[in-house]
Each structure stands twice: as structure tokens, then as C-alpha cells.
Design an enzyme around this catalytic site. Structure first.
Site, mmCIF file in Angstrom:
data_model
loop_
_atom_site.group_PDB
_atom_site.id
_atom_site.type_symbol
_atom_site.label_atom_id
_atom_site.label_comp_id
_atom_site.label_asym_id
_atom_site.label_seq_id
_atom_site.Cartn_x
_atom_site.Cartn_y
_atom_site.Cartn_z
ATOM 1 N N ARG A 72 0.720 -1.275 -0.128
ATOM 2 C CA ARG A 72 0.203 0.038 0.074
ATOM 3 C C ARG A 72 0.845 1.440 -0.165
ATOM 4 N NH1 ARG A 72 -3.505 -1.915 4.905
ATOM 5 N NH2 ARG A 72 -2.332 -4.098 4.536
ATOM 6 N N GLU A 109 1.582 -7.497 12.995
ATOM 7 C CA GLU A 109 0.710 -7.723 13.953
ATOM 8 C C GLU A 109 -0.220 -9.165 13.682
ATOM 9 O OE1 GLU A 109 -2.578 -4.876 13.174
ATOM 10 O OE2 GLU A 109 -3.646 -5.519 14.960
#
Ligand SMILES: O=P(O)(O)OC[C@H]1O[C@H](OP(=O)(O)OP(=O)(O)O)[C@H](O)[C@@H]1O
Ligand SMILES: Nc1ncnc2[nH]cnc12
Length: 193
Positions: A72, A109
Site C-alpha cells: 500500500r 501484528e
């Protein structure tokens, strides 16, 4: 530092950016509130405001390289690089770059990963801005900074659209002593978009 703390006309633009983002619960794993930037890309004004806010901040900072993180960071990095007259360097996931690379592994994460950069893309003395959509634990940005510093660049700042403050990435970045600039904080209510 966040754009909300900037003086000037940024607060209206920040409100528009926030409302163009979407939050999807339990993606890609249960318990993750996924901050989706694809809805921002569907809103040309909010997308342009996002790029403009970064360009206004970095145009006078003598940045010579914008390093964008796959995937991204490849959306936000190139328009910023073009507007400030810097080269764009893609930091890619493993085995995507065809030339000689240097690599850095990191923890996420939801898993672990690795970033690679072409040898020769960045020179000693380059002034680098690292761009991504989001900072969570900060592991990805730290790996990016390690790559750039190993190549001899000076990292000036990291810039993200979204920060997930609970995951304390900003504190992790302090070990590098480099500033972080974000436009908005993550939202925790699912959106209806
Ligand atoms: O601060 P961190 O905990 O390191 O996490 C942030 C990174 O996680 C996401 O990318 P992801 O690894 O999901 O890859 P993608 O952009 O290819 O989907 C996001 O785009 C950041 O690059
Ligand atoms: N909560 C989240 N939303 C979107 N991208 C992420 N990358 C790491 N955590 C994320």
C-alpha cells in the site's frame, strides 16, 4: 506529530480523509479491525488531499528519495515523489526484485515478513522519506529504515496515512530516533461504506 496538530487549513481535509476510510472487523483474522484505504482511493478529493498534505510537508525538506513499502506504500509514495522531485524506491516483499538485494526480516501484528531493496537504488548521502499507508507495531517501518540506513541514506521521517496508537509503533520507532508523521488515527467502529 499528526496533521491534526498542524496550523492552517488541514483540519477540513483531515475530516474528509477520515470519513473516506473504511473499517472492516475481523479481517484478515478474528480480532483485527482492518483499516481499509481502498475507499479513500474511490474519493478523488480525499485522495488528492492526502497526497497534497504530504507534499506540503515535504516539498522544502530536500528529500532525494521516497521509499514506498509494498503494497500500500506503492499507492501513496509515487505521487509524493513526483511532486517533490525525488526518486521513488520500492521496498518489496521477498523474491520480487530481479536484481541484487539487501533484506530485513520483521514481525507483524498478524505474522512475520521480510522487505528487500535493490542494491544501488539508494546512495550514501540520500535523504529518505519512508511512506506507507499505516503504522501498527512499527516493525515494517523499522525494517524499511534499517534497509535505507544500511545503504547509507539518512532517514528524514516516516509518513503514514493511519496510525494504530494502541500497538505502540510510535514508541518502537523512537529506538531509531526518527520522527513519524501521520494524518489520522485508526477508527475502531466498523463503517457502513
Ligand atoms: O506497523 P506494522 O505492525 O509493521 O504493520 C504495518 C504494515 O502492515 C500492513 O501491510 P501488510 O504487511 O499487511 O502487507 P500488504 O500491504 O502487502 O497487505 C501495512 O500496509 C503496513 O505495511
Ligand atoms: N489493523 C490494520 N488494518 C490495516 N492494515 C494493517 N496492517 C497491520 N494492521 C493493520
Amino acid at each position: 506529530m499528526s496533521a491534526g496538530e498542524d496550523a492552517g487549513d488541514s483540519s477540513g481535509r483531515i475530516t474528509g480523509i477520515k470519513s473516506a476510510l473504511r473499517v472492516i472487523p475481523n479481517f484478515p483474522k478474528p480480532g483485527i479491525m482492518f483499516q481499509d484505504i481502498t475507499t479513500l482511493l474511490l474519493d478523488p478529493k480525499a485522495f488528492k488531499d492526502t497526497i497534497d498534505l504530504f507534499v506540503e510537508r515535504y516539498k522544502e525538506k530536500e528529500i532525494s528519495v521516497v521509499a514506498g513499502i509494498e503494497a500500500r506504500g506503492f499507492i501513496f509514495g509515487p505521487p509524493i515523489a513526483l511532486a517533490i522531485g525525488a526518486k521513488f524506491v520500492p521496498l518489496r516483499k521477498p523474491k520480487k526484485l530481479p536484481g541484487e538485494v539487501i533484506s530485513e526480516k520483521y514481525i507483524l501484528e498478524y505474522g512475520s515478513d521480510c522487505l528487500e531493496m535493490h542494491v544501488g537504488a539508494v546512495q550514501s548521502g540520500d535523504r529518505a522519506l519512508v511512506v506507507d499507508d499505516l503504522i501498527a507495531t512499527g516493525g515494517t517501518l523499522c525494517a524499511a529504515m534499517n534497509l535505507l540506513e544500511r545503504a547509507g541514506a539518512e532517514v528524514v521521517e516516516c509518513a503514514c496515512v493511519i496510525e494504530v496508537p494502541d500497538l505502540k509503533g510510535r514508541e518502537r520507532l523512537k529506538s531509531h530516533g526518527k520522527p513519524l508523521y501521520v494524518l489520522v488515527e485508526s477508527q475502531f467502529e466498523p463503517t457502513s461504506q
